[in-house]
Design a protein around this motif. Sequence first.
Motif, short mmCIF file in Angstrom:
data_model
loop_
_atom_site.label_atom_id
_atom_site.label_comp_id
_atom_site.label_asym_id
_atom_site.label_seq_id
_atom_site.Cartn_x
_atom_site.Cartn_y
_atom_site.Cartn_z
N LEU A 1 0.83 -1.20 0.00
CA LEU A 1 0.00 0.00 0.00
C LEU A 1 0.87 1.26 0.00
N VAL B 1 -5.85 4.62 3.66
CA VAL B 1 -4.76 3.64 3.78
C VAL B 1 -4.23 3.59 5.21
N ARG C 1 -7.63 2.91 7.86
CA ARG C 1 -8.53 1.77 7.67
C ARG C 1 -7.80 0.52 7.17
N LEU C 2 -7.00 0.66 6.12
CA LEU C 2 -6.43 -0.52 5.48
C LEU C 2 -5.26 -1.11 6.26
N LYS C 3 -4.30 -0.28 6.62
CA LYS C 3 -3.13 -0.80 7.33
C LYS C 3 -3.48 -1.43 8.68
N LEU D 1 -5.46 -4.81 7.63
CA LEU D 1 -4.89 -5.78 6.69
C LEU D 1 -3.37 -5.71 6.59
N VAL E 1 -11.13 -9.31 3.30
CA VAL E 1 -11.71 -8.02 2.87
C VAL E 1 -13.12 -7.86 3.43
N LEU F 1 -12.82 -6.70 6.91
CA LEU F 1 -12.44 -5.29 6.91
C LEU F 1 -13.68 -4.40 6.71
N THR G 1 -13.69 2.70 1.72
CA THR G 1 -12.51 1.87 2.01
C THR G 1 -12.41 0.73 1.01
N LEU H 1 -9.35 0.16 -1.69
CA LEU H 1 -8.61 -1.11 -1.67
C LEU H 1 -8.68 -1.79 -3.02
N ALA I 1 -10.74 -7.96 -3.83
CA ALA I 1 -11.72 -6.98 -3.34
C ALA I 1 -12.98 -6.99 -4.21
#
Length: 400
Positions: A79, A102, A105-107, A110, A123, A126, A142, A146, A164
């Motif tokens: 990412l 990123v 939410r993502l880091k 995930l 996913v 998430l 989000t 992603l 995703a």
Amino acid sequence: MAKRANGEGTLSRRKDKNGKTVGWRAAVTVGTKADGKPDRVWVSGKTQEEVREGMQRVVSEHNSGMLARTQGITAAAYLDQWIDHVRGRLRPKSEADYRRVVEKRLKPNLGKLALDKLRPLDVERLVRTVRDEVSASEAKRTLTILSMALGQAVKWQMLPRNVAKAVDAPKVEKKEMMVWEPREVVRFLAHAQTHRLYAFFHLALETGMRCGELQALRWADVTESKAHDPSAGETVRRGVVNVRQTVTELGGVMTFGPPKSRASKRRIHITAGTLDLLDAHKRRQAAERAALGEGWQDTDLVFTTELGAAVDNGRLHRVFKPLAEGAEVQRIRIHDLRHTAITAMIRRGYGPKLVADIAGHADPAFTLREYAHVWEEERREFAPSAAELYGSLPRIVGVN
């Protein structure tokens, strides 16, 4: 001993600290590196059969050009790489939003997973977590970002597919648009007329300009023309506001840039009364500049702080909220001033094309969709009879 061909490998045991076999692994040679050394892909599994199937999959993907080279790469590391890739390719506001999603939410959800081990279920978890902890709209955003990031990984042949895309976005209920009724607009403007930023709110409610467009408006963008009106026998004063740029606030830093779209770069005609209002605002600004002297920042902006700098979003909100409360009108966002203006234009009978041109919408169909409920109100109220459309009609026989 003959050289091992591409795709061949020798299975070896994976043992724990006590020497017990806990799995198997094998290296599949898929080519030669630039330094002449073999280019290998390692496959691990609990059983020999699982490893052999993995080896066959690697060979198949390599032969088809779809081999994912992601060993050791975490989702977080990828990412970061993707964010570097999109830097400078997006509008500043969009880039900031990507970074926010990123990092927040993502880091956290995930980031520690291996990129090539991501599965649709990861996913799904998430999306569910963000939906439950924040909102459905944030979860949808989000998932969208992603999917864009993983889509690029597929293009770079780091992943064979975008997992995703196997996850459905949560349903987001559209919030009802908040606008002021005409009497509330009058009440607000009457209450705010002595404030130094009164012209900002007046122009927003008259033209439907975006806040960023008003914040970026320069005096050079306000022009005046005079034309002779033969019927009135007098010179008529006209004004034009040229929307050439907008402002985006990122981390407290004001960034000027081009308008949101090509249609957003437009000319908006204003009345002589609004020109008088802007003239008065300019005189007030000149007095502030003279009083401050060398400390004034000469930005040529129409709406500034007491120091001549651009007015940031925080200051606008701090000004707008107490003014609205003092006027005793319903609570709306500053951006809803634009919705209020556009709604008023529709109710006054302006057509979709004209409203779209004034608002800076690229497509009148968007205006129709966004303000569909207002158009429906107008259609219900406009129910003309045939006589109104065509004049007097012959009396229908048998109808009293």
